[in-house]
Design a protein around this motif. Sequence first.
Motif, PDB file in Angstrom:
ATOM      1  N   ASP A   1       0.535  -1.209   0.247  1.00 41.34           N
ATOM      2  CA  ASP A   1      -0.187   0.307   0.481  1.00 41.34           C
ATOM      3  C   ASP A   1       0.873   1.470   0.117  1.00 41.34           C
ATOM      4  O   ASP A   1       0.831   2.259  -0.965  1.00 41.34           O
TER       5      ASP A   1
ATOM      6  N   GLN B   1      -7.928  -3.531  -2.471  1.00 36.48           N
ATOM      7  CA  GLN B   1      -7.365  -3.478  -2.188  1.00 36.48           C
ATOM      8  C   GLN B   1      -6.247  -4.468  -3.516  1.00 36.48           C
ATOM      9  O   GLN B   1      -4.724  -4.368  -3.827  1.00 36.48           O
ATOM     10  N   LYS B   2      -7.201  -4.886  -4.340  1.00 38.13           N
ATOM     11  CA  LYS B   2      -7.447  -6.017  -4.936  1.00 38.13           C
ATOM     12  C   LYS B   2      -6.450  -5.193  -6.320  1.00 38.13           C
ATOM     13  O   LYS B   2      -5.298  -5.557  -7.173  1.00 38.13           O
TER      14      LYS B   2
ATOM     15  N   VAL C   1      -2.911  -4.083  -5.079  1.00 38.27           N
ATOM     16  CA  VAL C   1      -1.682  -4.512  -5.534  1.00 38.27           C
ATOM     17  C   VAL C   1      -1.783  -5.226  -7.668  1.00 38.27           C
ATOM     18  O   VAL C   1      -0.898  -5.245  -7.779  1.00 38.27           O
TER      19      VAL C   1
ATOM     20  N   SER D   1       6.908  -7.658   0.933  1.00 41.37           N
ATOM     21  CA  SER D   1       5.119  -8.724   1.282  1.00 41.37           C
ATOM     22  C   SER D   1       4.948  -9.405   2.132  1.00 41.37           C
ATOM     23  O   SER D   1       4.196 -10.860   1.463  1.00 41.37           O
ATOM     24  N   GLU D   2       6.473 -10.292   2.969  1.00 43.10           N
ATOM     25  CA  GLU D   2       6.110 -10.480   4.180  1.00 43.10           C
ATOM     26  C   GLU D   2       5.004  -9.940   5.770  1.00 43.10           C
ATOM     27  O   GLU D   2       5.267  -9.118   5.397  1.00 43.10           O
ATOM     28  N   GLU D   3       4.382 -10.916   6.323  1.00 45.04           N
ATOM     29  CA  GLU D   3       2.854 -10.650   7.792  1.00 45.04           C
ATOM     30  C   GLU D   3       4.703 -10.223   8.682  1.00 45.04           C
ATOM     31  O   GLU D   3       4.889 -11.244   8.544  1.00 45.04           O
TER      32      GLU D   3
ATOM     33  N   ARG E   1     -10.461  -9.007   9.072  1.00 46.30           N
ATOM     34  CA  ARG E   1      -9.931  -9.859   7.157  1.00 46.30           C
ATOM     35  C   ARG E   1     -10.732 -11.159   7.336  1.00 46.30           C
ATOM     36  O   ARG E   1     -11.745 -10.720   5.980  1.00 46.30           O
ATOM     37  N   ASP E   2     -10.258 -11.598   7.408  1.00 47.63           N
ATOM     38  CA  ASP E   2     -11.185 -13.314   7.670  1.00 47.63           C
ATOM     39  C   ASP E   2     -12.845 -12.845   7.106  1.00 47.63           C
ATOM     40  O   ASP E   2     -13.471 -13.143   5.697  1.00 47.63           O
TER      41      ASP E   2
ATOM     42  N   LYS F   1     -13.420 -11.359   3.852  1.00 48.45           N
ATOM     43  CA  LYS F   1     -12.620 -12.504   2.406  1.00 48.45           C
ATOM     44  C   LYS F   1     -13.882 -12.800   2.271  1.00 48.45           C
ATOM     45  O   LYS F   1     -14.272 -12.930   0.864  1.00 48.45           O
TER      46      LYS F   1
ATOM     47  N   GLY G   1       3.743 -11.595  -3.959  1.00 45.77           N
ATOM     48  CA  GLY G   1       3.240 -11.219  -3.027  1.00 45.77           C
ATOM     49  C   GLY G   1       3.047 -11.915  -1.364  1.00 45.77           C
ATOM     50  O   GLY G   1       2.126 -11.612  -1.162  1.00 45.77           O
TER      51      GLY G   1
ATOM     52  N   PRO H   1      -9.945 -16.851  -0.282  1.00 43.15           N
ATOM     53  CA  PRO H   1     -10.103 -15.125  -0.318  1.00 43.15           C
ATOM     54  C   PRO H   1      -9.590 -14.649  -0.385  1.00 43.15           C
ATOM     55  O   PRO H   1      -8.860 -14.356   0.424  1.00 43.15           O
TER      56      PRO H   1
ATOM     57  N   LEU I   1      -4.947 -13.403  -5.891  1.00 37.48           N
ATOM     58  CA  LEU I   1      -5.004 -13.072  -7.094  1.00 37.48           C
ATOM     59  C   LEU I   1      -4.963 -14.243  -7.888  1.00 37.48           C
ATOM     60  O   LEU I   1      -3.850 -14.655  -7.511  1.00 37.48           O
TER      61      LEU I   1
ATOM     62  N   THR J   1      -2.477 -11.016  -1.598  1.00 43.11           N
ATOM     63  CA  THR J   1      -2.438  -9.636  -0.967  1.00 43.11           C
ATOM     64  C   THR J   1      -2.968  -9.152   0.357  1.00 43.11           C
ATOM     65  O   THR J   1      -3.174  -8.805   1.819  1.00 43.11           O
TER      66      THR J   1
ATOM     67  N   HIS K   1      -1.312  -9.360   3.270  1.00 41.95           N
ATOM     68  CA  HIS K   1      -0.634  -9.186   4.030  1.00 41.95           C
ATOM     69  C   HIS K   1      -0.195  -7.602   4.657  1.00 41.95           C
ATOM     70  O   HIS K   1      -1.469  -6.429   3.412  1.00 41.95           O
TER      71      HIS K   1
ATOM     72  N   GLY L   1       0.468  -3.701   4.319  1.00 36.62           N
ATOM     73  CA  GLY L   1       0.952  -2.722   3.428  1.00 36.62           C
ATOM     74  C   GLY L   1       1.297  -1.395   3.960  1.00 36.62           C
ATOM     75  O   GLY L   1       2.073  -0.416   3.404  1.00 36.62           O
TER      76      GLY L   1
END
Lengths: 381, 101
Positions: free
Chosen positions: A63, A218-219, A222, A234-236, A249-250, A253, B13, B65, B68, B97, B99, B101
Amino acid sequence: MPAPPCASCGKARAALRRPRSGQALCGACFCTAFEAEVLRTVLAGRLLPPGAVVAVGASGGKDSTVLAHVLRALAPRLGLTLHLVAVDEGIGGYRDAALAAVRRQAARWELPLTIVAYADLFGGWTMDAVARSTAGSGRSRSCCTFCGVLRRRALEEGARRVGATHIVTGHNADDMAETVLMNFLRGDAARLARGGGLGSRGEGGALPRCRPLQLASQKEVVLYAHFRRLDYFSEECVYAPEAFRGHARDLLKRLEAARPSVVLDLVHSAERLALAPAARPTAPRCLLPLRAVCVQPREDLWTGSSGLPSGVTPQRWCPPTPGLSWCLCYGGAVDSDLGRTAEPAWIMIAHLAAPALGRWSRECTCPAHVGPPLPTSQILC
Amino acid sequence: MAAPLSVEVEFGGGAELLFDGVKKHQVTLPGQEEPWDIRNLLVWIKKNLLKERPELFIQGDSVRPGILVLVNDADWELLGELDYQLQDQDNILFISTLHGG
């Protein structure tokens, strides 16, 4: 079956369908449309006036990478000066790699970069130290709640250092929708009421903030990064699995699979919320000036169960600079979770963070507090 | 009867972390009765490429979900999603997607 031709240029094959309009666009036309929408968001909301010095919160992630890239493209048109401000929370095995990505971006884009570290700003308290302190404290306290508060302060500090007039962050529509859900789930009326709108004007002397990507899904963020070949990290975060946001978030989604417009619909619902009179948050209660407390930190708090990270010694500090007060705690939800329990780690952070920035903490529950309560002044949360 | 297919499967990603960190995989799909589509590609990936935590990549017969799917740089939504029939030399890219940003 091949993809249809691009609805805009008619030449290339379409690469995606825009969620709201249903228009099929090729990669290049989509990127142009995306940038045009960010420009429209900024202009329509009068978010960033010409001449603004903008501190871009840069984490190295998708982002903030897209945000910085788009604003850099729009900067000449909008008359902006950009600075990247990155926050080093001190999370081993995660933040260093992310900061490396930010450094690469700063070099590639030729933008100045300032890094603000929790360890410097908050007296040695890295997120790793906070996580150790808050682990296993009965209720599953998430260190992420602390991080959110401290990061906002760190970003503010970084922005001031570079002489910024505005702060921008890369929150997208999905982030906003998750926040709305979280606030509902936690009964945080104060935040729900405040949540709408494109940015905060900056109460209590804080810099105005806005989120130019707030209406972008968000899509699409990306996909923009993909078509513009942007390099991002892009790691958590290692603590993310503990964060409450994951549940929101879950849920989001799964809802999105059934009803694709749910993200933007949630954000719009929150904007249109009006609280019942009984639910309106009461005016913040008295402020307890730190100077009355913090000249003599209590030894038993420092050596309590939380312990101190190695190399950090209790500090004395000068009375904070008189001026505007601000709220360190995260608002209603955190107040009920953390603010009243006199938890050593939280008190320590409250004491350490506030004087570093010359402000006061609200509702400090430190038993060592002395001095009469002061009338409330402007509160910034 | 579908002939063997040679495709490139890519992960980005953060999804690559489930595949030993390897982003690009040149893959030869064996000949089989039914034509190869994304649906049975996913089954194949789960069986042959996925190294850990399948639930982070696959949910039911589709991707989780938040992941992408682009085929030759086009959103699979435009191509029929799971029903898209793979062609030789196709590039299928899975971007996570999920994670911060």
